[in-house]
Design an enzyme around this catalytic site. Structure first.
Site, PDB file in Angstrom:
ATOM      1  CG  PHE A 183      68.725  13.261  40.137  1.00 13.35           C
ATOM      2  CD1 PHE A 183      68.515  12.169  39.309  1.00 13.35           C
ATOM      3  CD2 PHE A 183      70.029  13.669  40.381  1.00 13.35           C
ATOM      4  CE1 PHE A 183      69.591  11.487  38.752  1.00 13.35           C
ATOM      5  CE2 PHE A 183      71.109  12.991  39.835  1.00 13.35           C
ATOM      6  CZ  PHE A 183      70.887  11.907  39.017  1.00 13.35           C
TER       7      PHE A 183
ATOM      8  CD  GLU B   1      76.267   9.659  49.508  1.00 18.00           C
ATOM      9  OE1 GLU B   1      77.330   9.399  50.121  1.00 18.00           O
ATOM     10  OE2 GLU B   1      75.441   8.804  49.162  1.00 18.00           O
TER      11      GLU B   1
ATOM     12  CD  GLN C  32      89.217  52.688  20.565  1.00 20.53           C
ATOM     13  OE1 GLN C  32      90.190  52.299  21.194  1.00 20.53           O
ATOM     14  NE2 GLN C  32      89.299  53.149  19.345  1.00 20.53           N
TER      15      GLN C  32
ATOM     16  CB  ILE D 249      78.075  48.253  30.290  1.00 27.36           C
ATOM     17  CG1 ILE D 249      79.262  47.744  29.471  1.00 27.36           C
ATOM     18  CG2 ILE D 249      77.241  49.238  29.478  1.00 27.36           C
ATOM     19  CD1 ILE D 249      78.885  46.978  28.216  1.00 27.36           C
TER      20      ILE D 249
ATOM     21  N   GLY E  69      77.071  51.882  38.671  1.00 30.50           N
ATOM     22  CA  GLY E  69      76.466  51.679  39.989  1.00 30.50           C
ATOM     23  C   GLY E  69      75.096  51.036  39.898  1.00 30.50           C
TER      24      GLY E  69
ATOM     25  CD  GLU F 290      72.235  19.093  35.466  1.00 28.42           C
ATOM     26  OE1 GLU F 290      72.386  18.733  34.301  1.00 28.42           O
ATOM     27  OE2 GLU F 290      71.157  19.463  35.947  1.00 28.42           O
TER      28      GLU F 290
HETATM   29  C1  LIG Z   1      72.362  24.848  43.869  1.00 33.86           C
HETATM   30  C2  LIG Z   1      72.828  23.446  43.637  1.00 33.86           C
HETATM   31  C3  LIG Z   1      71.929  22.504  43.175  1.00 33.86           C
HETATM   32  C4  LIG Z   1      72.323  21.176  43.011  1.00 33.86           C
HETATM   33  N1  LIG Z   1      71.387  20.223  42.644  1.00 33.86           N
HETATM   34  C5  LIG Z   1      71.721  18.898  42.739  1.00 33.86           C
HETATM   35  C6  LIG Z   1      70.714  17.883  42.583  1.00 33.86           C
HETATM   36  O1  LIG Z   1      69.527  18.160  42.308  1.00 33.86           O
HETATM   37  N2  LIG Z   1      71.072  16.585  42.760  1.00 33.86           N
HETATM   38  C7  LIG Z   1      72.361  16.211  43.063  1.00 33.86           C
HETATM   39  O2  LIG Z   1      72.595  15.008  43.224  1.00 33.86           O
HETATM   40  N3  LIG Z   1      73.339  17.152  43.204  1.00 33.86           N
HETATM   41  C8  LIG Z   1      73.057  18.476  43.059  1.00 33.86           C
HETATM   42  N4  LIG Z   1      74.020  19.443  43.225  1.00 33.86           N
HETATM   43  C9  LIG Z   1      75.396  19.022  43.562  1.00 33.86           C
HETATM   44  C10 LIG Z   1      76.405  19.340  42.475  1.00 33.86           C
HETATM   45  O3  LIG Z   1      76.246  18.475  41.383  1.00 33.86           O
HETATM   46  C11 LIG Z   1      77.799  19.262  43.132  1.00 33.86           C
HETATM   47  O4  LIG Z   1      77.900  20.376  44.022  1.00 33.86           O
HETATM   48  C12 LIG Z   1      78.910  19.295  42.104  1.00 33.86           C
HETATM   49  O5  LIG Z   1      78.930  18.103  41.349  1.00 33.86           O
HETATM   50  C13 LIG Z   1      80.289  19.491  42.753  1.00 33.86           C
HETATM   51  O6  LIG Z   1      80.473  18.611  43.816  1.00 33.86           O
HETATM   52  P1  LIG Z   1      80.989  19.163  45.242  1.00 33.86           P
HETATM   53  O7  LIG Z   1      80.129  20.308  45.605  1.00 33.86           O
HETATM   54  O8  LIG Z   1      81.058  18.020  46.177  1.00 33.86           O
HETATM   55  O9  LIG Z   1      82.417  19.722  44.948  1.00 33.86           O
HETATM   56  P2  LIG Z   1      83.747  18.839  44.888  1.00 33.86           P
HETATM   57  O10 LIG Z   1      83.519  17.640  44.054  1.00 33.86           O
HETATM   58  O11 LIG Z   1      84.259  18.636  46.275  1.00 33.86           O
HETATM   59  O12 LIG Z   1      84.724  19.810  44.128  1.00 33.86           O
HETATM   60  C14 LIG Z   1      85.437  20.865  44.759  1.00 33.86           C
HETATM   61  C15 LIG Z   1      86.374  21.464  43.712  1.00 33.86           C
HETATM   62  O13 LIG Z   1      87.328  20.470  43.288  1.00 33.86           O
HETATM   63  C16 LIG Z   1      87.238  20.284  41.900  1.00 33.86           C
HETATM   64  N5  LIG Z   1      87.453  18.858  41.585  1.00 33.86           N
HETATM   65  C17 LIG Z   1      86.857  17.792  42.174  1.00 33.86           C
HETATM   66  N6  LIG Z   1      87.301  16.655  41.599  1.00 33.86           N
HETATM   67  C18 LIG Z   1      88.190  17.021  40.650  1.00 33.86           C
HETATM   68  C19 LIG Z   1      88.972  16.318  39.705  1.00 33.86           C
HETATM   69  N7  LIG Z   1      88.934  14.971  39.619  1.00 33.86           N
HETATM   70  N8  LIG Z   1      89.747  17.015  38.867  1.00 33.86           N
HETATM   71  C20 LIG Z   1      89.810  18.363  38.935  1.00 33.86           C
HETATM   72  N9  LIG Z   1      89.080  19.096  39.806  1.00 33.86           N
HETATM   73  C21 LIG Z   1      88.282  18.435  40.638  1.00 33.86           C
HETATM   74  C22 LIG Z   1      85.822  20.720  41.531  1.00 33.86           C
HETATM   75  O14 LIG Z   1      85.714  21.066  40.165  1.00 33.86           O
HETATM   76  C23 LIG Z   1      85.633  21.911  42.455  1.00 33.86           C
HETATM   77  O15 LIG Z   1      86.265  23.031  41.910  1.00 33.86           O
HETATM   78  C24 LIG Z   1      73.664  20.793  43.300  1.00 33.86           C
HETATM   79  C25 LIG Z   1      74.588  21.773  43.720  1.00 33.86           C
HETATM   80  C26 LIG Z   1      74.183  23.073  43.896  1.00 33.86           C
HETATM   81  C27 LIG Z   1      75.184  24.078  44.380  1.00 33.86           C
END
Ligand SMILES: Cc1cc2nc3c(=O)[nH]c(=O)nc-3n(C[C@H](O)[C@H](O)[C@H](O)COP(=O)(O)OP(=O)(O)OC[C@H]3O[C@@H](n4cnc5c(N)ncnc54)[C@H](O)[C@@H]3O)c2cc1C
Length: 390
Positions: free
Chosen positions: A127, A131, A280, A338, A341, A364
């Site tokens: 899916f 980008e 504790q 907990i 090492g 997601e």
């Molecule tokens: C292992 C893995 C598997 C994945 N699988 C899929 C897949 O199958 N298909 C697919 O399409 N995508 C996939 N993804 C992509 C994933 O959904 C995105 O990495 C994610 O949505 C974050 O987008 P970004 O990496 O561009 O980060 P960014 O959007 O650039 O975000 C960078 C930081 O800014 C914060 N941020 C961005 N916008 C805002 C806002 N409006 N308000 C506050 N904070 C914000 C984010 O929370 C984050 O902390 C995958 C990612 C990984 C790492």
């Protein structure tokens, strides 16, 4: 009436899945850890298929798949319960017989060509919406599909695509009308790898890497549009939104298992003349983990219950995902602590879980995006405080 007890069927399935996971999947854990240390895939090719075939004999096949396609058609609550049991192991096992929910939007021909072979495990999908310049900001994708006679020509880059290196077809989202963009100008295409897209693995802190996908003048027939032209963004949101509660559901299983490990270790490990369970600070780690685990469990089951009962579950699902995934990250950190090492070694699964669970707060919908959704719903009055009881 409020009833917090699981029904008889839910309990029976939970027990049966626990038995399957304990008997058939957990015995592979040492091998999975060893394979990772040696740079090999967690499961040998075919091993997952064998496990799925075994599960099928137990009756677990196509958990969410409609009965007409040979599935269990389990509701959201049952799915959450099953995901929790499967989450008790870090072996990358998943039940067979499922396909991405949006593939059901296909035409009859598309169902024959993509949906049914995917359910049967003969084809593998991925899916692709993210980008390099558009992750959280998914409305801003730039991959372009241009109509040319009976075909579309796709150009663009996708990143972080789960199964992107293994899939033989992709559900790719591309801009078909730049003026409309995400509001009616994004379309989903079913594109075979054989049509010309390429993938490159992206190494990550997890055991496996997603793929970067490259589309250079990839020609796709018009009848490979999934759903309607211009309605792709809605399909993408449906894919993500419908299953959001499933992510914390799996995390709950992992946290349960780790808490059990912590209790056993705390009772058996002696330091300064007594079990560390007597201290504790250790008790605090265990108590805090138990409290948060229970909170996450009820948030998640509530979101699943809403989905099952046709209630708008978007707000609750965001809360469950945010809290449940952060809970699991805190629990793994405490349980690793907990174990001292030993927790840091690759002999125990904790180090692996520490890395794997970190992802749940990113994909997601990141933590921040869930917070944004929750806050926006409240600030704009879409959801009233305490409305989840209504
Ligand atoms: C292992 C893995 C598997 C994945 N699988 C899929 C897949 O199958 N298909 C697919 O399409 N995508 C996939 N993804 C992509 C994933 O959904 C995105 O990495 C994610 O949505 C974050 O987008 P970004 O990496 O561009 O980060 P960014 O959007 O650039 O975000 C960078 C930081 O800014 C914060 N941020 C961005 N916008 C805002 C806002 N409006 N308000 C506050 N904070 C914000 C984010 O929370 C984050 O902390 C995958 C990612 C990984 C790492």
């Amino acid at each position: 009436m409020i009833d917090f007890a699981l029904g008889e069927e839910h309990r029976a399935v939970k027990e049966a899945v626990r038995q399957f996971i304990t008997k058939e999947v957990m015995p592979l854990e040492d091998q999975v850890l060893l394979n990772e240390r040696n740079g090999r895939p967690a499961l040998e090719p075919g091993q997952l298929k064998d496990l799925q075939a075994k599960a099928r004999k137990y009756g677990y096949w196509g958990i969410n798949t409609p009965e007409e396609y040979g599935g269990m058609a389990a509701g959201a609550l049952m799915s959450a319960i099953i995901a929790g049991e499967a989450g008790r192991t870090f072996v990358p096992f998943r039940f067979g017989g499922s396909a991405d929910n949006i593939l059901y939007a296909g035409t009859e021909a598309q169902k024959q060509e993509y949906l049914i072979p995917t359910i049967e495990g003969d084809r593998r999908s991925c899916f692709a919406i993210t980008e390099p310049g558009a992750g959280s900001d998914a409305r801003n994708i730039r991959t372009r599909a241009v109509r040319d006679g009976d075909d579309w020509v796709i150009n663009g880059e996708k990143v972080f695509i789960t199964n992107g290196n293994e899939a033989d077809f992709v559900m790719v989202f591309a801009v078909t009308d730049p003026d409309k963009g995400a509001d009616g100008g994004v379309t989903c295409f079913l594109v075979d790898r054989a049509m010309g897209w390429e993938s490159t693995p992206i190494p990550t802190m997890g055991e496996w890497g997603p793929g970067a996908l490259s589309f250079q003048d990839v020609r796709v027939p018009n009848d490979h549009i999934l759903g309607e032209e211009g309605k792709g963004f809605e399909l993408a949101m449906q894919w993500i939104g419908n299953g959001r509660f499933m992510i914390p559901a799996g995390a709950i299983g992992a946290a349960e298992r780790m808490l059990e490990m912590a209790i056993e270790h705390a009772n058996n490990r002696h330091s300064m003349g007594q079990p560390i369970a007597n201290y504790q600070f250790i008790q605090g780690h265990i108590a805090d983990s138990a409290v948060e685990l229970e909170a996450a469990r009820w948030l998640t089951l509530h979101a699943a219950w809403q989905v099952e009962n046709g209630v708008d579950a978007r707000h609750t699902s965001s809360i469950a995902k945010l809290y449940g995934t952060n809970m699991a990250n805190r629990v793994v950190d405490r349980v690793l602590q907990i174990h001292g090492g030993m927790g840091y070694t690759k002999e125990l699964p904790l180090e692996r879980w520490y890395r794997e669970l970190r992802l749940l707060r990113i994909f997601e919908g990141t933590d921040e995006i869930q917070r944004r959704t929750i806050a926006r719903n409240l600030l704009k009055g879409h959801v009233k405080v305490g409305a989840s009881l209504a």
